[in-house]
Design a protein around this motif. Structure first.
Motif, PDB file in Angstrom:
ATOM      1  N   LEU A 304      14.894  35.838  47.665  1.00 43.90           N
ATOM      2  CA  LEU A 304      14.108  37.056  47.854  1.00 43.90           C
ATOM      3  C   LEU A 304      14.012  37.413  49.341  1.00 43.90           C
ATOM      4  O   LEU A 304      14.084  38.582  49.716  1.00 43.90           O
ATOM      5  CB  LEU A 304      12.702  36.811  47.280  1.00 43.90           C
ATOM      6  CG  LEU A 304      11.873  38.001  46.812  1.00 43.90           C
ATOM      7  CD1 LEU A 304      12.627  38.864  45.808  1.00 43.90           C
ATOM      8  CD2 LEU A 304      10.566  37.498  46.198  1.00 43.90           C
ATOM      9  N   VAL A 305      13.868  36.383  50.166  1.00 46.62           N
ATOM     10  CA  VAL A 305      13.730  36.580  51.613  1.00 46.62           C
ATOM     11  C   VAL A 305      14.973  37.245  52.193  1.00 46.62           C
ATOM     12  O   VAL A 305      14.882  38.187  52.990  1.00 46.62           O
ATOM     13  CB  VAL A 305      13.469  35.232  52.339  1.00 46.62           C
ATOM     14  CG1 VAL A 305      13.410  35.443  53.849  1.00 46.62           C
ATOM     15  CG2 VAL A 305      12.192  34.589  51.857  1.00 46.62           C
ATOM     16  N   GLU A 306      16.162  36.747  51.786  1.00 52.87           N
ATOM     17  CA  GLU A 306      17.413  37.311  52.299  1.00 52.87           C
ATOM     18  C   GLU A 306      17.562  38.771  51.885  1.00 52.87           C
ATOM     19  O   GLU A 306      18.003  39.611  52.669  1.00 52.87           O
ATOM     20  CB  GLU A 306      18.626  36.507  51.804  1.00 52.87           C
ATOM     21  CG  GLU A 306      18.693  35.089  52.331  1.00 52.87           C
ATOM     22  CD  GLU A 306      18.730  35.012  53.850  1.00 52.87           C
ATOM     23  OE1 GLU A 306      19.242  35.955  54.487  1.00 52.87           O
ATOM     24  OE2 GLU A 306      18.229  34.027  54.396  1.00 52.87           O
ATOM     25  N   ARG A 307      17.184  39.069  50.645  1.00 55.48           N
ATOM     26  CA  ARG A 307      17.284  40.459  50.180  1.00 55.48           C
ATOM     27  C   ARG A 307      16.324  41.366  50.952  1.00 55.48           C
ATOM     28  O   ARG A 307      16.678  42.481  51.345  1.00 55.48           O
ATOM     29  CB  ARG A 307      17.004  40.538  48.670  1.00 55.48           C
ATOM     30  CG  ARG A 307      18.215  40.141  47.833  1.00 55.48           C
ATOM     31  CD  ARG A 307      17.944  40.322  46.364  1.00 55.48           C
ATOM     32  NE  ARG A 307      17.182  39.212  45.826  1.00 55.48           N
ATOM     33  CZ  ARG A 307      16.420  39.274  44.744  1.00 55.48           C
ATOM     34  NH1 ARG A 307      16.286  40.422  44.087  1.00 55.48           N
ATOM     35  NH2 ARG A 307      15.777  38.225  44.303  1.00 55.48           N
ATOM     36  N   LEU A 308      15.109  40.854  51.189  1.00 58.46           N
ATOM     37  CA  LEU A 308      14.117  41.635  51.929  1.00 58.46           C
ATOM     38  C   LEU A 308      14.574  41.857  53.375  1.00 58.46           C
ATOM     39  O   LEU A 308      14.406  42.957  53.922  1.00 58.46           O
ATOM     40  CB  LEU A 308      12.759  40.927  51.900  1.00 58.46           C
ATOM     41  CG  LEU A 308      11.589  41.684  52.545  1.00 58.46           C
ATOM     42  CD1 LEU A 308      11.371  43.034  51.883  1.00 58.46           C
ATOM     43  CD2 LEU A 308      10.313  40.847  52.459  1.00 58.46           C
ATOM     44  N   ALA A 309      15.164  40.825  53.973  1.00 61.37           N
ATOM     45  CA  ALA A 309      15.676  40.944  55.349  1.00 61.37           C
ATOM     46  C   ALA A 309      16.747  42.030  55.426  1.00 61.37           C
ATOM     47  O   ALA A 309      16.758  42.854  56.349  1.00 61.37           O
ATOM     48  CB  ALA A 309      16.246  39.602  55.815  1.00 61.37           C
ATOM     49  N   SER A 310      17.625  42.054  54.427  1.00 60.91           N
ATOM     50  CA  SER A 310      18.715  43.039  54.411  1.00 60.91           C
ATOM     51  C   SER A 310      18.199  44.454  54.175  1.00 60.91           C
ATOM     52  O   SER A 310      18.670  45.405  54.796  1.00 60.91           O
ATOM     53  CB  SER A 310      19.743  42.674  53.338  1.00 60.91           C
ATOM     54  OG  SER A 310      20.337  41.445  53.659  1.00 60.91           O
ATOM     55  N   VAL A 311      17.228  44.583  53.267  1.00 65.92           N
ATOM     56  CA  VAL A 311      16.645  45.904  53.012  1.00 65.92           C
ATOM     57  C   VAL A 311      15.973  46.431  54.285  1.00 65.92           C
ATOM     58  O   VAL A 311      16.112  47.607  54.637  1.00 65.92           O
ATOM     59  CB  VAL A 311      15.622  45.852  51.841  1.00 65.92           C
ATOM     60  CG1 VAL A 311      14.887  47.173  51.718  1.00 65.92           C
ATOM     61  CG2 VAL A 311      16.326  45.538  50.538  1.00 65.92           C
ATOM     62  N   SER A 312      15.265  45.570  54.993  1.00 62.39           N
ATOM     63  CA  SER A 312      14.606  45.961  56.247  1.00 62.39           C
ATOM     64  C   SER A 312      15.629  46.492  57.245  1.00 62.39           C
ATOM     65  O   SER A 312      15.411  47.516  57.898  1.00 62.39           O
ATOM     66  CB  SER A 312      13.861  44.767  56.866  1.00 62.39           C
ATOM     67  OG  SER A 312      12.904  44.266  55.973  1.00 62.39           O
ATOM     68  N   SER A 313      16.746  45.776  57.352  1.00 61.01           N
ATOM     69  CA  SER A 313      17.814  46.195  58.264  1.00 61.01           C
ATOM     70  C   SER A 313      18.438  47.514  57.820  1.00 61.01           C
ATOM     71  O   SER A 313      18.749  48.384  58.636  1.00 61.01           O
ATOM     72  CB  SER A 313      18.899  45.113  58.339  1.00 61.01           C
ATOM     73  OG  SER A 313      18.350  43.891  58.757  1.00 61.01           O
ATOM     74  N   LEU A 314      18.605  47.638  56.520  1.00 58.36           N
ATOM     75  CA  LEU A 314      19.212  48.837  55.938  1.00 58.36           C
ATOM     76  C   LEU A 314      18.346  50.072  56.212  1.00 58.36           C
ATOM     77  O   LEU A 314      18.853  51.138  56.587  1.00 58.36           O
ATOM     78  CB  LEU A 314      19.369  48.630  54.431  1.00 58.36           C
ATOM     79  CG  LEU A 314      20.410  49.448  53.662  1.00 58.36           C
ATOM     80  CD1 LEU A 314      21.780  49.374  54.301  1.00 58.36           C
ATOM     81  CD2 LEU A 314      20.471  48.966  52.216  1.00 58.36           C
ATOM     82  N   VAL A 315      17.038  49.925  56.057  1.00 58.97           N
ATOM     83  CA  VAL A 315      16.095  51.021  56.330  1.00 58.97           C
ATOM     84  C   VAL A 315      16.270  51.507  57.769  1.00 58.97           C
ATOM     85  O   VAL A 315      16.368  52.714  58.027  1.00 58.97           O
ATOM     86  CB  VAL A 315      14.632  50.569  56.092  1.00 58.97           C
ATOM     87  CG1 VAL A 315      13.646  51.587  56.649  1.00 58.97           C
ATOM     88  CG2 VAL A 315      14.375  50.332  54.612  1.00 58.97           C
ATOM     89  N   ARG A 316      16.321  50.549  58.685  1.00 58.78           N
ATOM     90  CA  ARG A 316      16.443  50.898  60.112  1.00 58.78           C
ATOM     91  C   ARG A 316      17.765  51.620  60.398  1.00 58.78           C
ATOM     92  O   ARG A 316      17.804  52.613  61.132  1.00 58.78           O
ATOM     93  CB  ARG A 316      16.330  49.645  60.975  1.00 58.78           C
ATOM     94  CG  ARG A 316      16.147  49.949  62.457  1.00 58.78           C
ATOM     95  CD  ARG A 316      15.845  48.724  63.280  1.00 58.78           C
ATOM     96  NE  ARG A 316      16.965  47.809  63.320  1.00 58.78           N
ATOM     97  CZ  ARG A 316      16.931  46.551  62.897  1.00 58.78           C
ATOM     98  NH1 ARG A 316      15.826  46.059  62.384  1.00 58.78           N
ATOM     99  NH2 ARG A 316      17.992  45.782  62.975  1.00 58.78           N
ATOM    100  N   GLU A 317      18.870  51.123  59.798  1.00 62.20           N
ATOM    101  CA  GLU A 317      20.178  51.757  60.027  1.00 62.20           C
ATOM    102  C   GLU A 317      20.210  53.180  59.478  1.00 62.20           C
ATOM    103  O   GLU A 317      20.702  54.099  60.135  1.00 62.20           O
ATOM    104  CB  GLU A 317      21.304  50.926  59.398  1.00 62.20           C
ATOM    105  CG  GLU A 317      21.508  49.550  60.009  1.00 62.20           C
ATOM    106  CD  GLU A 317      21.859  49.575  61.486  1.00 62.20           C
ATOM    107  OE1 GLU A 317      22.504  50.536  61.948  1.00 62.20           O
ATOM    108  OE2 GLU A 317      21.466  48.620  62.193  1.00 62.20           O
TER     109      GLU A 317
END
Length: 426
Positions: A304-317
């Motif tokens: 779950l943590v890895e998915r959340l980290a990626s979503v956070s990055s995706l939002v910023r991009e």
């Protein structure tokens, strides 16, 4: 360490665990002061007194199963070291605990110390802290090997529970100091070098990260431990990215990706994709970065943590390339992931990222300002996350600039510049 030397610590440990006072345990057996001396290793009590104290604590003095206990403990420690199947870890723990409850064993103290690691693997941070506090009462009696694990697991606790990387590093360095005084495997030393590398990376000490990661990698390569090799390549890739040696970074990430695929390890593959996303984001190639982040976010085989980290990055991009619709979709998914956490505190940074952009894009500007100024930037400063300070200090500075609040804008541009100076001061 022999059983007679450890017995005082054992009695103290069991007494505090059962919330029994010195007076309650000693009554009718020995004086309070004499029991205190036994517990603090200042005297060696007779077997008869030990028997009576153990009877009151509900412990049998019987070491007939010592070899079986040692062997089962050894298997369990190995499970904790590699983080195997949790059900198997729990079942073995219960088996050992039953044996320990019936036998006064030489392995008792090491078993108790390893419980800290056990609770951390299960995510039971309150239990881990309770065990640390309990063991702290008798930690002065630990031998060098016990101290090695004691410091190492306390470092693990500081990292996992509070993201207190300076405290973690202090503990890991104390464990490192014990290496020349104990007999531990080369793999155990390599594991410590690896977690020191990871912690140095969190502290942005790039050159130290490379040094320790290479030390660990040399051992794991010799042992053909490809999973651990891949982990080291990821840490090295992050370090080279930070000092803009992009070719070296990509080489290390590709090696990690290759080893992850070789072992069919989804967690490792997606962690590397996450790092490649960061790399291309750093290079100013958002479309390429988004491609890697999207590989991860719906993969239920990864944490779950890895998915959340990626979503956070995706939002910023998405926000940076002004694709606000996709940013909003990613935020919605990120909020759904956050709701699945029992305790978001260790991953608070992702909570702040998602909410910051959510408030901004939904035009809740007061909430946005409060979030960034009162919560997010102070959090990043506390953790000395200078790379993130640059991003979010600039974000709030641009916001103030648009409102013609030039004094506030200047303040946060200055914050961003200061953070940049810290990063370039390798």
């Amino acid at each position: 360490m022999g059983i007679l030397i450890e017995i005082g610590s054992f009695i103290k440990l069991q007494r505090t665990k059962q919330e029994m006072t010195l007076g309650e345990l000693s009554e009718g057996i020995v004086s309070v002061s004499y029991l205190s001396k036994i517990e603090n290793q200042k005297t060696q009590a007779s077997p008869e007194i030990i028997q009576l104290l153990c009877n009151r604590l509900g412990i049998e003095v019987d070491n007939s199963q010592e070899e079986a206990i040692k062997e089962t403990c050894k298997q369990w420690y190995s499970m904790l070291f590699e983080v195997n199947n949790k059900e198997e870890i729990i079942a073995t723990y219960k088996k050992i605990q039953e044996m320990m409850d019936r036998n006064l064993s030489d392995s008792l103290m090491m078993f108790e110390i390893h419980k800290v690691r056990y609770y951390l693997i299960l995510g039971e941070y309150d239990e881990a802290l309770k065990k640390i506090n309990e063991l702290n009462e008798v930690s002065s009696t630990f031998d060098n090997l016990q101290q090695f694990y004691w410091y190492k697991f306390r470092g693990n606790y500081s990292t996992l529970k509070d993201s207190e990387y300076y405290q973690s590093m202090r503990m890991y360095k104390m464990a490192e100091e014990k290496i020349n005084q104990i007999d531990v495997s080369e793999e155990e030393v390599a594991d410590l070098n690896y977690i020191i590398a990871v912690t140095q990376s969190k502290l942005r000490n790039t050159l130290e990260t490379i040094e320790y990661a290479n030390k660990a990698l040399n051992v794991f390569m010799k042992q053909y431990n490809f999973i651990r090799c891949a982990q080291c390549h990821n840490v090295l890739g992050i370090s080279y990215r930070r000092i803009k040696l992009y070719d070296k970074a990509i080489k290390n990430f590709n090696l990690a990706l290759h080893l992850g695929k070789l072992n069919k390890n989804r967690q490792l593959i997606q962690l590397t994709n996450q790092n490649l996303g960061y790399l291309y984001s750093s290079k100013g190639e958002p479309v390429e970065a988004i491609k890697y982040y999207k590989e991860i976010i719906f993969d239920t085989e990864v944490s779950l943590v890895e998915r959340l980290a990626s979503v956070s990055s995706l939002v910023r991009e998405y926000y940076n390339i002004e694709d606000y619709e996709e940013a909003k979709k990613s935020i919605k998914y990120g909020l759904e992931l956050i709701d699945q956490f029992n305790d978001i505190k260790p991953y608070k940074i992702f909570y702040y990222v998602i909410h910051t952009y959510n408030y901004l894009l939904s035009e809740r500007f007061t909430d946005f300002e409060n979030m960034v100024v009162k919560n997010f930037i102070p959090y990043l400063k506390k953790h000395k996350d200078y790379a993130s300070i640059i991003i979010y200090a600039e974000l709030i500075a641009k916001y103030y600039e648009q409102l013609y609040k030039y004094k506030d804008a200047a303040k946060y541009y200055k914050e961003a510049n200061f953070a940049y100076e810290q990063i370039t001061n390798i």
